[in-house]
Design an enzyme around this catalytic site. Sequence first.
Site, PDB file in Angstrom:
ATOM      1  N   GLY A 300      16.836 -19.494  49.511  1.00  0.00           N
ATOM      2  CA  GLY A 300      17.814 -20.120  50.390  1.00  0.00           C
ATOM      3  C   GLY A 300      18.548 -21.275  49.743  1.00  0.00           C
ATOM      4  CB  SER A 301      20.188 -24.194  51.300  1.00  0.00           C
ATOM      5  OG  SER A 301      21.006 -23.435  52.162  1.00  0.00           O
ATOM      6  CB  THR A 302      15.846 -24.688  47.395  1.00  0.00           C
ATOM      7  OG1 THR A 302      15.571 -23.288  47.262  1.00  0.00           O
ATOM      8  CG2 THR A 302      15.073 -25.247  48.576  1.00  0.00           C
TER       9      THR A 302
END
Length: 581
Positions: A300-302
């Site tokens: 995801g957004s990591t």
Amino acid sequence: MSLLRRILPGRHATSRPSGGYGPGPREFEGLRKAQDAQAKNRMVIAIACFGVFYALLGGRLVEYGLRSPETVSSIGRPDQLLVSRPDLLDRNGEVLATDIRTVSLFAEPNKIIDADEAVELLATVLPDLDMRGIHRKLSSKSKFQWLRRQLTPKQQSQILALGIPGIGFRPETRRFYPGGPTASHVVGHVNIDNRGIAGMEKYVDGQGLGDLAAAGMTVNEDLKPVRLSLDLRVQHVLRDELAAAMDRYKAIAAAGVVLNVHTGEVVGMSSLPDYDPNNPVEALQKDRLNRMSAGTYEMGSTFKAFTTAMALDSGKVKMTDSFDARGSIRIGGFTIRDFHGKNRVLTVPEIFIYSSNIGTARMADLVGIEGHKEFLTRLGLLTRMQTELPEVAMPSQPAEWKKINSITISFGHGVATTPLQTAVAAAALMNGGKLIEPTFLPRTAEEADKLAVRVIEPSTSDSMRYLMKLNATKGTGGSGSRAAVEGFRVGGKTGTAEKVVNGRYNSSVRFNAFLASFPIDHPDYVVLVVIDEPKPEEGKSSATAGLNAAPTVGAIIRRSAGFLGVKPEFGNGTQELSLTY
């Protein structure tokens, strides 16, 4: 007479008894003395033989008396040597795994008098024995059969009292893990023969111990302990907070790691649900996977941290640049939107703290497909990670990268990698730009420098520390503000990835992550926590990473920073707060 004197000189003729044939009195006396001497010699020899026999017997008794009870309970087979293993210690010398002495029950069927009686007697002590199987073994013509491995001392004593001919005990070693499940996925476990089959136990065997054991060259003696990089105190805190998060957010799993950014040492790593290595059969359950290194996930957004670092390091994007984040992006039949879109032009820092999918995708598009793939490969996110732990999964990526792939991968969808690899790559963003392969063994900063590979410029690392700090600072609107810990200057990035259900992304089933580093001005550690399928906390309507993974990281840092030697810093005139453990 004169003739007799000439024949027997030195002797004098004497009168004979009647008949003239028996010896005279002097001959009787000589014969008696000879017989007495012979009898005395025989007595001395007999006493000497008995003395030697009892000396040997006494010596053996003394020898057995000095040995452990398990060793002398029976005579072990000469072709089966004890398998000794070195203790596993944490970085401070705390025992993680050690050998304890035990015995196992065996039979010599060729010496069994009555198999039926033997089975009935054994059943009085071991009622759970497979009676048919044991009877079959005892009735065979073989010379050796295992009946039960690793008995308790009470069981051994009770079986000895039965006095069954052909039944014996084999001294062995059994692995014991004082911490139970605390570090099970890292330490691993052994099989019934004390051979490592998972975790660092398997790694130790791979360094030569397993080969020696297979060759029958193991010895019953203490081996030099193997010290790991884990800190048992930090490990306990990490596991405890992950367990609390699973319970609080009703998640199916949770995992985390604490990594030294300067050395690559794994100071703590846990994956729940875990198992007790003292009962290794639990490890066979399907949900006991080590999610940190043996599971691959879309993070995801990591991944936006890596996309931003890539854009800045390429020289094509500057911190002062802006990108249009209005509306949506339509490509390949898919529509890309922001979760909480600002619907305006955003600067690079704003794209990062607002976690804009559109802005991140536009930066990746500027770098290009080949540049994007090369950068992630450079950070080690697309190849199998090299470390001592045997359970390491291979990341997955598209067979052919197209523009749609590059865009979705920019915000963490389309590439699945292990959480541990994500933490290792993030450490390179924090430590000045050096990628250091992770280790579960102690390593100095000097040793790490020899292994380090520069993957980004120091100036890019400076910018990423600034962005991570901005995102976790209260009042900036960043998604990581709930990870803030007073005095420890935490920086971080959230990641809320939708999971694939029946071939389609499901917005209600999430894999959440929070990637943090502290103290963010000059980072020493990276902390990554992932929570699988969390539910909204009681009283809340959402379950994004900022609401569950971020506060979990904050709790871990608050409790473990003191053990890691990180001192809190407060502003002038601010009263220092005590750490909570």
